[in-house]
Design an enzyme around this catalytic site. Sequence first.
Site, short mmCIF file in Angstrom:
data_model
loop_
_atom_site.label_atom_id
_atom_site.label_comp_id
_atom_site.label_asym_id
_atom_site.label_seq_id
_atom_site.Cartn_x
_atom_site.Cartn_y
_atom_site.Cartn_z
CD GLU A 129 -2.87 0.97 2.50
OE1 GLU A 129 -2.77 -0.01 3.26
OE2 GLU A 129 -3.80 1.79 2.55
CD GLU B 28 -5.88 -4.69 4.21
OE1 GLU B 28 -5.75 -4.32 5.40
OE2 GLU B 28 -6.34 -3.97 3.31
CD GLN C 181 0.41 -2.40 3.75
OE1 GLN C 181 1.19 -1.68 3.12
NE2 GLN C 181 -0.81 -2.00 4.09
CE1 TYR D 154 -3.02 -6.28 8.80
CE2 TYR D 154 -5.28 -5.51 8.71
CZ TYR D 154 -4.04 -5.63 8.14
OH TYR D 154 -3.81 -5.08 6.90
CD GLU E 86 -10.07 -2.60 6.28
OE1 GLU E 86 -10.03 -1.51 6.87
OE2 GLU E 86 -9.39 -3.59 6.63
O1 AHR Z 1 -2.85 -2.63 6.24
C1 AHR Z 1 -3.16 -1.45 6.92
C2 AHR Z 1 -4.63 -1.09 6.82
O2 AHR Z 1 -5.39 -2.02 7.49
C3 AHR Z 1 -5.23 -1.06 5.44
O3 AHR Z 1 -5.02 0.12 4.77
C4 AHR Z 1 -6.69 -1.24 5.72
O4 AHR Z 1 -7.37 -1.85 4.66
C5 AHR Z 1 -6.71 -2.02 7.00
O5 AHR Z 1 -7.55 -1.45 7.95
#
Ligand code: AHR
Length: 481
Positions: free
Chosen positions: A24, A294, A343, A238, A172
Amino acid sequence: MTIQVLNNKGGTKISKYIYGHFSEHLGRCIYEGLYVGKDSEIPNVNGMRTDVVEALKNIDIPVLRWPGGCFADEYHWKDGIGPKENRKKMVNTHWGGVTENNHFGTHEFFELVDQLGCEAYVNGNVGSGTVQEMAEWVEYITMGGVSPMADWRRENGREEPWDMKFFGVGNENWGCGGNMRPEYYADLYRRYQTYVRQYGDKKIYKVAGGANVDDYNWTEVLMKNAHWLMDGLSLHYYVHPQGWEKKGSALEFDEAEWYLTCEKALHMDELITRHGTIMDKYDPEKRVGIIVDEWGTWFSVEPGTNPGFLYQQNTIRDAMVAALTLNVFHKHADRVHMANIAQTVNVLQAMVLTEGEKMIKTPSYYVFELYKNHQDAELIDSYGNETENISYTISKKDNKVTMSITNYSVTDSADLSFSLEKFGKVVEAKFITADEMNAHNDFDHPDTISIEEFKGFKEENGSLSVEAPAMSVINLVISED
Ligand code: AHR
């Protein structure tokens, strides 16, 4: 623990796209991390860092997602083409409020993808972009004949269209991509995806913006209202050991937090099972893939770094998270068609970190290297009595069986025994491990963790015994006869 390996016939194919990455416009991922510009003193080819490109090629990167993330729903692609000096600047409001000069745009992304030899996954803008803007981007990228957008691409120096295998319709959209309700986004998805036209012969795989973690209602509404118009539905998850607000440090944590982190990584299993069960109602054939575009660890930023840049160190604990999560994806390979760890460089659970012209590989990188053989391999069935802190995958490709074992106990090694009557000999044995929970590589000690030869196994009378050290990821390759 005794594991009975049932047979040597492969089952479900593990898509190589499960080993995808995400980049990103955030912090130092694109600028500095992947792209330094042609005039940089850092060795590069057409602006792309040679060391980073080589490192990613070495792990057989199959697909790269770009330009976001939250950035995608604020990105206007027309600002990122043409002569660099004329490109419009913008403020990257999500990520540190820095000025984005748009020097890395569509042409640069496809140059990177060409150098990496991987597929492109472009994420379109639904949150602040128009249907026309999205439609024209697809035309610009993929139209081979004469058309306004194809002609503009040629004026900008690219004759042939590019291959764009995957296209995301928003990101998102329940949050940074527009704070929408699922009903509203489902309608917008139906509308926007209509104009993701097919110009070339290669079908574009359309990904609808999916749920945040355990928002099962989002999946229900999207599937009910649009499943026949999508190829994939995304899922974001995450691992924050101390929760979303506090997150937790990448380097300073105790044993309890180590185990909590691993448990949170394994929660992916429940998420995929439950989202998958909803999808089964509308798509029992599992045509629509779960696209976990993600995932990974998200800790507090390293002290003294820009809070908007999401720069974190990466330890043997991250390697556990990578291995455990990939094993979960393998198990659900019939429904998980792609995943993209967040990332690639310098952001969140990165593969490599850079500082000026230096680059180091992280423990997570080495998991992707060890696991390469599972890409497009077939899962092999096995069963065993559950053993605490052990997770494994067995797959087969090109007449070789690959067995990957993770022992995430901090203190205890584990004795494992695999029945392997129908197999041959171990031809390769490698692993990563560490003595400290927070062992990591840094710019002064780039090789604290790296892949080593693994000697802790014995082959006897059709059985393979393995002594898996604490905090290790082991990879054994076995010939078929
Ligand atoms: O990866 C960081 C952020 O996490 C991304 O921009 C978003 O899609 C998510 O909330």
